[in-house]
Design a protein around this motif. Structure first.
Motif, short mmCIF file in Angstrom:
data_model
loop_
_atom_site.label_atom_id
_atom_site.label_comp_id
_atom_site.label_asym_id
_atom_site.label_seq_id
_atom_site.Cartn_x
_atom_site.Cartn_y
_atom_site.Cartn_z
N THR A 54 0.84 -1.21 0.00
CA THR A 54 0.00 0.00 0.00
C THR A 54 0.87 1.25 0.00
O THR A 54 2.05 1.23 0.39
CB THR A 54 -0.92 0.04 1.24
N LEU B 38 0.40 3.77 1.92
CA LEU B 38 0.63 4.17 3.30
C LEU B 38 1.88 3.50 3.86
O LEU B 38 2.64 4.12 4.60
CB LEU B 38 -0.59 3.83 4.15
N GLU B 39 2.09 2.21 3.48
CA GLU B 39 3.29 1.52 3.94
C GLU B 39 4.56 2.18 3.38
O GLU B 39 5.57 2.30 4.07
CB GLU B 39 3.24 0.05 3.51
N ASP C 257 -4.03 5.05 -3.61
CA ASP C 257 -4.91 3.90 -3.38
C ASP C 257 -5.85 4.24 -2.25
O ASP C 257 -6.01 5.42 -1.89
CB ASP C 257 -4.09 2.63 -3.11
N LYS C 258 -6.47 3.25 -1.66
CA LYS C 258 -7.45 3.49 -0.60
C LYS C 258 -6.81 4.00 0.69
O LYS C 258 -7.52 4.51 1.56
CB LYS C 258 -8.24 2.22 -0.32
N THR C 259 -5.46 3.86 0.80
CA THR C 259 -4.80 4.24 2.06
C THR C 259 -4.18 5.63 2.01
O THR C 259 -4.27 6.39 2.97
CB THR C 259 -3.71 3.22 2.40
#
Length: 692
Positions: free
Chosen positions: A33, A35-36, A70-72
């Protein structure tokens, strides 16, 4: 609930540790992701950890980066052929981590286009949210009033400034300008990419919104026409209103008191002054009456207008500066106004913007920003400075409610705004002390020198007195001998020649005997009178006529007796000092006498010539000549050559003999004259003086 014994938990812990070690030394699991990825520290991102994620393209940077979300969260990737992607493309991206300039991203990326879909929703944000960086490289939505629309330097994109309450957000639209003036003062909603400028410490300095094109901007409330913008006086600007401030433009009118090249203009509206920032800048003259629309903003101590657009202008007389003291400036009443202050210069230095003068008056110090001055006044000069008063810093009153100026400065319009009233006295305490010290030191040296001189004078006085007396007696003897030789002896020689001429015509025996006795007597007188002296001088007049003096010598020569004596003056002779004429006359008499006595010449020629500033007198005969070297040294009883040289030394002349046995004798006297020219009635008169 199943109870687990302690030994079993220990085994589970060991097993977990083994699995972790196996993952560390085996194949790494890729980050899935955004976020990661953005959660990594720069040090971790530098390890090039594998990444495999899916997201939607939210921005394509022309400089070679693609932003995905993405969603994050959102991040960026760089790789080959990335410019083929378009906003809204669904992609699968593989690569390794990169620390980036502000947050980690993906480099060495490969991508696979999975389709095309809707853009992720934009998160509503405030200016503080953007400044925090939490939404960096993500889609956000912001609302505000457009204050300016400007084309970039390359013309490829457009720069907007969006007012969000009291904050001004820069918006970069990667498309050419569109409806520039229609957008100004419009309330808009912008959906774009949160970005910003970064420093070398990975700190966000200024948030920026990136728009791929104009479709990301929506006008909520169109700008009112310029003619409908309300007019407000400078004193009412940003003052209290029941409905508050709406952030839109206002119209102001006033007389220009100063205009600078950077677009900063100051106007005076009745008794209140106001600063404007024109966009774009344009030249204005002091005294011009203008109307303008702009956005109110508090700067330093008072309100001003930014992103101001000029509507009307009309020329007028140049306004006068307000005479003010430093105390008047510190009460804030003259902020942004044209004032004139008289103070004392306490220092100056050059800055990037020009020259900074530090003035002081009544214990108050303030700065003046002026253009470079051609002549920098010295410290202590009394000056009158005209310029725009600006409050540099403020302080709170003891009540804690009202702000008052702490420091003020003046901004001059030109170098002519700095007028020197009077310069400081050269005498300062330091210079006076230095001069006194030098004088005391000089007096000490003088006293010591006087003491030494007194001792030396006492030692040399006796010797000098004796030497002076001896030299004076010697000079007097030389003068007597010279005058005698050139006067009395010449007369006796003439008398002797006349006696010889009478005897040559024949006389009786008695007369012949008498003439022989007379000749013997004259010869004896010549010998005896060399020891006698009688100073004969020309009357002490300022100038004398050299030609007349030489003509007198010619007239004394009897006609028909002896050689022919002629005077030749080849040019008009200037008047000469009487002493110089006297010496030249005596030299000429000596030369003629020598020719009569010794040369046995048939012709004697006296000649005068003037070549520039050099005077030449020549005595030439066609007689038997003589050895000039032998006679020049002086024979016993013959001192003519020595006397001539001594006379030449008196007036700076040079004597030159040219003679040889049987070839006649020529004596040349040459002296240099000083020339001074004076013009009278169009004619030039030359006054020639002896050159010493």
């Amino acid at each position: 609930m199943i109870a687990i014994r302690l030994p079993a938990l220990s085994w589970l812990a060991v097993l977990g540790s083994s699995l972790v070690c196996a993952m560390a030394f085996g194949v790494e699991t890729p980050l899935r992701t955004a976020l990661e990825v953005r959660s990594l520290s720069p040090e971790e991102a530098e390890k090039e950890l594998p990444v495999a994620l899916q997201g939607t393209v939210i921005f394509v940077d022309p400089r070679g980066s693609v932003l995905v979300q993405d969603k994050t969260a959102g991040t960026f990737f760089r790789g080959s052929d990335v410019m083929s992607l378009r906003v809204g493309d669904e992609v699968g991206v593989r690569g390794v981590t990169s620390p980036g300039m502000y947050l980690p991203g993906i480099q060495k990326a490969t991508f696979e286009k999975l389709g095309h879909g809707e853009m992720p929703p934009a998160a509503p944000v405030s200016y503080a949210d953007l400044l925090s960086g939490r939404y960096h490289y993500q889609r956000v939505a912001a609302e505000g009033i457009v204050q300016s629309v400007t084309a970039s330097g390359d013309g490829d994109h457009t720069i907007l400034h969006l007012a969000m309450d009291q904050d001004l957000l820069e918006v970069d639209v990667y498309a050419p300008p569109k409806e520039r003036h229609l957008l100004v003062d419009s309330r808009v909603r912008i959906e774009g990419l949160a970005a910003g400028t970064i420093n070398h410490r990975r700190q966000l300095l200024q948030p920026i919104l990136w728009l791929q094109d104009w479709s990301w901007l929506k006008v909520l409330n169109a700008a009112p026409p310029v003619q409908d913008v309300p007019t407000i006086s400078a004193s009412k600007l940003l003052a209290f209103r029941v409905v508050g401030q709406n952030g839109h433009r206002v119209r102001v009118a006033g007389t220009v008191v100063a205009a600078f090249s950077d677009g900063t203009v100051f106007i005076r509206d009745e008794a209140t002054a106001l600063g404007l920032q024109l966009h774009p800048p344009m030249p204005l003259s002091a005294g011009t009456r203008i109307e303008a629309v702009g956005f109110p903003k508090i700067q330093r101590f008072g309100a001003s207008l930014v992103n101001t657009r000029l509507i009307e202008q009309e020329p007028g007389p140049e306004p006068t500066a307000i005479e003010a003291s430093l105390t008047d400036l510190l009460n804030g009443a003259h902020d942004n106004d044209l004032v004139a202050v008289t103070a004392t210069l306490s220092g100056s230095f050059r800055a990037e913007e020009g020259q900074v003068l530090v003035l002081q008056e009544g214990g108050i110090t303030f700065r003046v920003m002026a253009p470079l001055l051609e002549h920098e006044p010295p410290v202590g000069t009394r000056v009158r400075v005209t310029g725009i008063c600006q409050v540099d810093s403020i302080k709170m009153t003891p009540s804690g409610i009202q702000s008052v100026p702490r420091t003020v400065s003046l901004r001059c319009r030109s170098a002519d705004d700095v007028a020197v009233l009077n310069s400081p006295s050269w005498w300062t305490v330091r210079r006076l002390a230095l001069v006194v010290g030098v004088l005391l030191f000089a007096m000490g040296l003088a006293g010591l020198w006087i003491t030494v001189l007194r001792r030396q004078v006492r030692r040399q006085t006796t010797a000098l007195r004796w030497r002076i007396e001896r030299e004076a007696a010697h000079d007097e003897r030389q003068r007597i001998a010279r005058e005698f030789h050139d006067t009395l002896e010449q007369g006796l020689t003439g008398l002797l020649l006349r006696l010889e001429a009478v005897q040559a015509h024949g006389v009786n025996e008695r007369g012949d005997h008498l003439l022989r006795a007379s000749r013997g007597l004259v010869s004896q007188m010549q010998v005896e009178t060399r020891s006698l002296v009688s100073e004969l001088r020309v009357p002490s007049q300022e100038n004398a006529d050299l030609v007349a003096a030489l003509q007198a010598i010619v007239d004394e020569h009897p006609l028909g007796c002896g050689p022919v004596l002629k005077l030749e003056a080849r040019a008009p002779m200037p008047p000469l000092p009487s002493r110089t004429v006297h010496h030249l006359r005596m030299i000429a008499r000596e030369g003629v006498t020598n020719a009569l006595k010794h040369a046995r010449a048939a012709n004697i020629r006296l000649a005068l010539g003037l070549e520039g500033s050099r005077l030449r007198m020549t005595i030439a005969d066609d007689g038997q000549g003589f050895d000039s070297e032998a006679l020049h040294g002086g024979q016993r009883g013959h001192f003519g050559c020595i006397g001539i040289e001594e006379r030449c030394a008196k007036f700076g002349g040079i004597a030159l003999w040219r003679s040889a046995p049987g070839q006649g004798t020529t004596l040349e006297i040459e002296l240099t004259l000083e020339t001074s020219a004076a013009a009278a009635h169009g004619h030039t008169a030359k006054h020639l003086l002896l050159h010493s």
